[in-house]
Design an enzyme around this catalytic site. Sequence first.
Site, short mmCIF file in Angstrom:
data_model
loop_
_atom_site.label_atom_id
_atom_site.label_comp_id
_atom_site.label_asym_id
_atom_site.label_seq_id
_atom_site.Cartn_x
_atom_site.Cartn_y
_atom_site.Cartn_z
CB CYS A 126 -0.92 0.01 1.22
SG CYS A 126 -2.38 1.05 0.95
CB CYS A 128 -1.73 4.87 3.49
SG CYS A 128 -1.79 3.19 4.14
CB CYS A 136 -4.46 3.51 0.08
SG CYS A 136 -4.86 3.38 1.84
CE LYS A 201 -7.57 -1.53 4.57
NZ LYS A 201 -6.21 -1.16 4.16
NE ARG A 211 -6.72 4.65 8.88
CZ ARG A 211 -7.94 4.93 8.45
NH1 ARG A 211 -8.52 6.06 8.83
NH2 ARG A 211 -8.56 4.11 7.66
CD GLU A 239 -14.07 -4.81 -3.96
OE1 GLU A 239 -13.15 -5.39 -4.57
OE2 GLU A 239 -14.22 -3.57 -4.01
CE LYS A 254 -7.33 -4.02 7.77
NZ LYS A 254 -6.24 -3.33 7.15
CB SER A 280 -4.91 -1.71 15.20
OG SER A 280 -5.76 -0.84 14.45
C1 PBG Z 1 -3.02 0.25 5.06
C2 PBG Z 1 -3.54 -0.67 6.09
C3 PBG Z 1 -4.37 -0.37 7.17
C4 PBG Z 1 -4.48 -1.54 7.90
C5 PBG Z 1 -3.76 -2.52 7.24
N1 PBG Z 1 -3.18 -1.96 6.11
C6 PBG Z 1 -4.98 0.90 7.62
C7 PBG Z 1 -5.89 1.64 6.77
O1 PBG Z 1 -6.38 1.18 5.74
O2 PBG Z 1 -6.13 2.80 7.13
C8 PBG Z 1 -5.25 -1.69 9.17
C9 PBG Z 1 -4.73 -2.71 10.11
C10 PBG Z 1 -5.18 -2.57 11.52
O3 PBG Z 1 -5.98 -1.71 11.89
O4 PBG Z 1 -4.70 -3.40 12.32
N2 PBG Z 1 -3.78 0.32 3.91
ZN ZN Z 2 -3.18 2.08 2.69
#
Ligand code: PBG
Ligand code: ZN
Length: 330
Positions: A126, A128, A136, A201, A211, A239, A254, A280
Amino acid sequence: MLTSRRLETPVERPRRLRRTAALRALVRETRLHPEMFIYPIFVRPGRRMREPIPSMPGQERLSVDLLAGEAEALRGLGVKAVLLFGLPEEKDGTGSGAYDDEGIIQRGVRALRAADPELLIMTDVCLCEYTTHGHCGIVADGAVDNDATLDVLARTAVSQAAAGADVVAPSAMMDGQVGAIRAALDEAALSGVAIMGYSAKHASAFFGPFREAAGSAPQFGDRRGYQMDPANAREAEREIALDLAEGADVVMVKPALAYLDVIHRVRPHVPVPLAAYNVSGEYAMVKAAAAQGWLDERLGALEILTAIVRAGADLIITYHAKEAAQWLAT
Ligand code: PBG
Ligand code: ZN
């Protein structure tokens, strides 16, 4: 008198199989094993840096030189897979740190590979964490440009795979990302590298602690223009079907805990391994409540992980991987 007593006497007695621990274990329908866990690791610059992440008690950002020690600890616990996230030295508008062959993830992969040739190394694909704006993908005219992003994601995946990743995991939620990455890997003679798509996702509040950990919050707007609406489950089926058609080897739902119905719903249509990301915020909630003494962390965390498997997941990405492996061993 006698007849009414007979009527009250149960014929079916499910409690018989709950009487002892051995009986309960014998008839348990869902089992957890450390081999189904994937442990996320945040890799940061510097040396001998082990930086606690305040919103995720027990998790740390580790510098590359400490990864060998981490691999050893994981091996000791029986956790065999990791998913790497990188905090680059510098960010820019196009996220070029993501595909730098000397980038933080690439160095991290090489260090882990050298430390443990058998460790299963997955990498998050990704932008981001690498863009100044925190989105992203590539931003043009205030919006994320899907097709311009595909090239950068493909380049990133190839660079990570060339460094030694076994599995690349695109999480940007760009349309066509799995297909673009598959084509680029094959062209780079990396056809043996697998793709785990973050297929369904959702734009979730439960990513909050991540984040902070990864320094990847969007600097304007939000991710609802590319991540899924939390209200949608039929769209998750779509998806996942698209990612399978594009060549995903593993697909994912997710977050996990608030999306158990989605896991259960897509399961019959997924002939490949189905992953769930116990994100998280789900981890942070358990940690916070346990710290207050409001619930038993061991029982609570194992109950959640069991529920994710019961719903239909084959693999779980979880910050609780190390502790859960320990709990399951005792
Ligand atoms: C990045 C990404 C994220 C997570 C995994 N890859 C954050 C987001 O999309 O903002 C989240 C993982 C987590 O919260 O444990 N694209
Ligand atoms: Zn991302």
